[in-house]
Every structure is written in C-alpha cells, then in structure tokens.
Write an enzyme that holds these catalytic residues in place. Sequence first.
Site, PDB file in Angstrom:
ATOM      1  CG  LEU A  86      -1.890  -1.190   1.308  1.00 28.73           C
ATOM      2  CD1 LEU A  86      -2.693  -1.130   2.595  1.00 28.73           C
ATOM      3  CD2 LEU A  86      -2.820  -1.218   0.100  1.00 28.73           C
TER       4      LEU A  86
ATOM      5  N   GLY B  51       3.885   0.467   4.976  1.00 37.87           N
ATOM      6  CA  GLY B  51       5.251   0.895   5.299  1.00 37.87           C
ATOM      7  C   GLY B  51       5.332   1.493   6.691  1.00 37.87           C
TER       8      GLY B  51
ATOM      9  CG  ASP C 219       8.979   9.919   5.664  1.00 40.12           C
ATOM     10  OD1 ASP C 219       7.766  10.025   5.933  1.00 40.12           O
ATOM     11  OD2 ASP C 219       9.410   9.880   4.504  1.00 40.12           O
TER      12      ASP C 219
ATOM     13  CG  ASN D 259       5.325  13.953   3.341  1.00 37.87           C
ATOM     14  OD1 ASN D 259       5.019  12.800   3.087  1.00 37.87           O
ATOM     15  ND2 ASN D 259       4.430  14.882   3.628  1.00 37.87           N
TER      16      ASN D 259
ATOM     17  CG  LEU E 151      -5.797   2.633   1.645  1.00 33.97           C
ATOM     18  CD1 LEU E 151      -6.001   3.126   3.074  1.00 33.97           C
ATOM     19  CD2 LEU E 151      -6.405   1.258   1.472  1.00 33.97           C
TER      20      LEU E 151
ATOM     21  CE  LYS F 180      -7.465  15.411  -0.805  1.00 34.73           C
ATOM     22  NZ  LYS F 180      -7.164  16.832  -0.604  1.00 34.73           N
TER      23      LYS F 180
ATOM     24  CG  LEU G  89      -4.937   8.574   6.210  1.00 36.49           C
ATOM     25  CD1 LEU G  89      -5.706   7.395   5.648  1.00 36.49           C
ATOM     26  CD2 LEU G  89      -5.799   9.365   7.178  1.00 36.49           C
TER      27      LEU G  89
END
EC number: 2.1.1.221
Length: 336
Positions: free
Chosen positions: A183, A203, A207, A209, A229, A241, A243
């Site tokens: 995913l 995963g 981090d 991003n 998803l 966006k 999660l």
Amino acid sequence: MANAPAVQERSHECANNENESTKDENETVQTGETESLSKRQRKKLLKSQQWEEQRELRKQKRKERKQQRKLERQAQADDGVEWTGKKRLRRSAEPSSLRLVIDCSFDNLMLLKDVKKLHKQIQRSYAENRRTLHPVQFYLTSHGGQLKQIMDEINKGWVNWKDVHVKPEAFHEILSKDDLVYLTSDSPNVLEELDEAKAYVIGGLVDHNHHKGITFGRAQELGIAHAQLPLGSFVKMNSRKVLAVNHVFEIILAFLEKRDWQEAFFTVLPQRKGAVPVGQEDKLGEGNDEEDSDEDSDAEQATSEKGTDSKDQSDSRQEDHIPLLNQSESSERNAA
C-alpha cells in the site's frame, strides 16, 4: 493467706486507676495537639478519621458492584455476547484470512523520536485488531534495531502479545510474493476491493515526507503488486491527505466489517481533518493544514491497552504519517 484476695483487689484497683490516668493524659495531649493544629491540618485529620469510619461501607459497596458486574456478564452471555475481560465486551469475533503487514525495515531512516511514534502506532494497531469483529492475520516484519530496543525498554509485555507474528525477517522472505500488495500513495493502482487471500503491506515509516516515494520504490524493486487506498474517490479534505500507520490499519479493519470504503474512511479519519464525502465540498470544515498530532489516534482508541507511555506524548506535537494521495493529486504536487 486470707488477706491475699484483698491485696490482689487493691493491686487491680491501682492498675485501673493508673490506666485511667494515662488515658486522661493522652486525651488531654491529643486535645491539646488538635487545638494547636491549623485549620487545614484539622480538616485533613477529620477527613482521615471519616475515611477510617467508612471503611466497612466502602467494602460493602465494592461487593455490590462486583455482584452487579457478575449479573451483567451473565446477561450478556445469555444474549450471545462474549465477555473478553474487565474492560470491554464484544461480540464473538470472526477472524479474516487477510494478512496485514507492517514493514519495519525503515528503522535506520528514522530519528529515535519518530521510532517511538511508530511504536505507539503499532500498539494502537494491535489493540484495534484485538477488539475488531474481523481480526486480520497481523505481521510485524524486519523487527529489530531501534524499534525492538524501545519495545524491550518501555513495553516489555509485547512478547506476550497474542495473534500477531513478530518476525526479524523481511516480509517477502516469509510470505509468497504472489500474495503481496504494498500500500503506497505513489502507486497508479487504486484499491477497489480487498482480497482476503492477499497480504497487504503498510510501510512502517514516520518520516514527515523526507523520503517520498520510498515505499513505491521498494515495491518495484521487489517486483510485487502495489496499490493505494481510494481516499480521493470518497473523501474531500482541506488539510493534507496523510494518514498515520495505525489509521491505514484501522481503515482496513473497518472495511472488512462494513464493506464500504466511505463509511470505513469516516469511521477512522480524525475529525480535525475537516473531511466530507466527495460531492459535499460546500460543507468542507475548517481543517488543520498541519500534520495531525498523535492525540487524534488516542481519542479514537477505546482500549488502549495500557502499553502507551505518557512520556512519548510530549514528543508527539507533530504526527507521523504516510501520504495517501491519489495519482492526480500526486502529479499536481510534483508539478508544483
């Protein structure tokens, strides 16, 4: 010899007089001490005395509560509800054959504080899987390094966790590659339905991003299937966006129960994201553009089994997330 009883009687009288005198002196001293106490001290002393006087009453109330809980458990059993411990009741679980994996191979890419956040998210995922109606086959792979050290230090009970496979090996070494689906937000494939014969990999990376595309790259490197998803197909948000790992885990669990992606998303997503169903953008709330804090997940967790440590809370002013953008949104971001 005839005078012996009289002598003994006088001795007893003297002893009694001495005891009464001592008692009077003690009362005098106690009264004097009470009078010398401050108002706060006297109040504290009175409360302590009342506490002792009510000891039996409290004991009786505990017995009554215990009896009441016993009656409630019996009633629940009659209704076909399973009793699973002191803290919660649940309906009988129907385990799913779906395997859900948290890939912990990114340990060396994270700061210690972020590894602690990942640990908390794993704890929440474990707790949710224990209480859900359709628990998945839970795997923690590549378990070692900083994460294992933290778990050994502050959550030693993890070795007694049930219904979870904790493995030091990588996920592709213990599961068939044909069954794996990673995913990742960078995948062009949108997950429409869950295949319970598959093993879905999340995963385990916190981090902020700093390592964009790393999970997608890992899936390509291993030559395994990948997907994202369908968040963008059902949810519109005015915040980022993204999660957390445990949110992705919980969305999968919710979908297994509800079989509806939109309902699954809105069951799990933190309220502060201001999320609304697609097509109702006019109702978009005032979301927070900053990353959600760990408190979002804490508020959603009904039992957190008491493994979550409060010390980590101070480190959790920013949330640990994995992005779940759809392909078009990813392209817009890259173009920007």
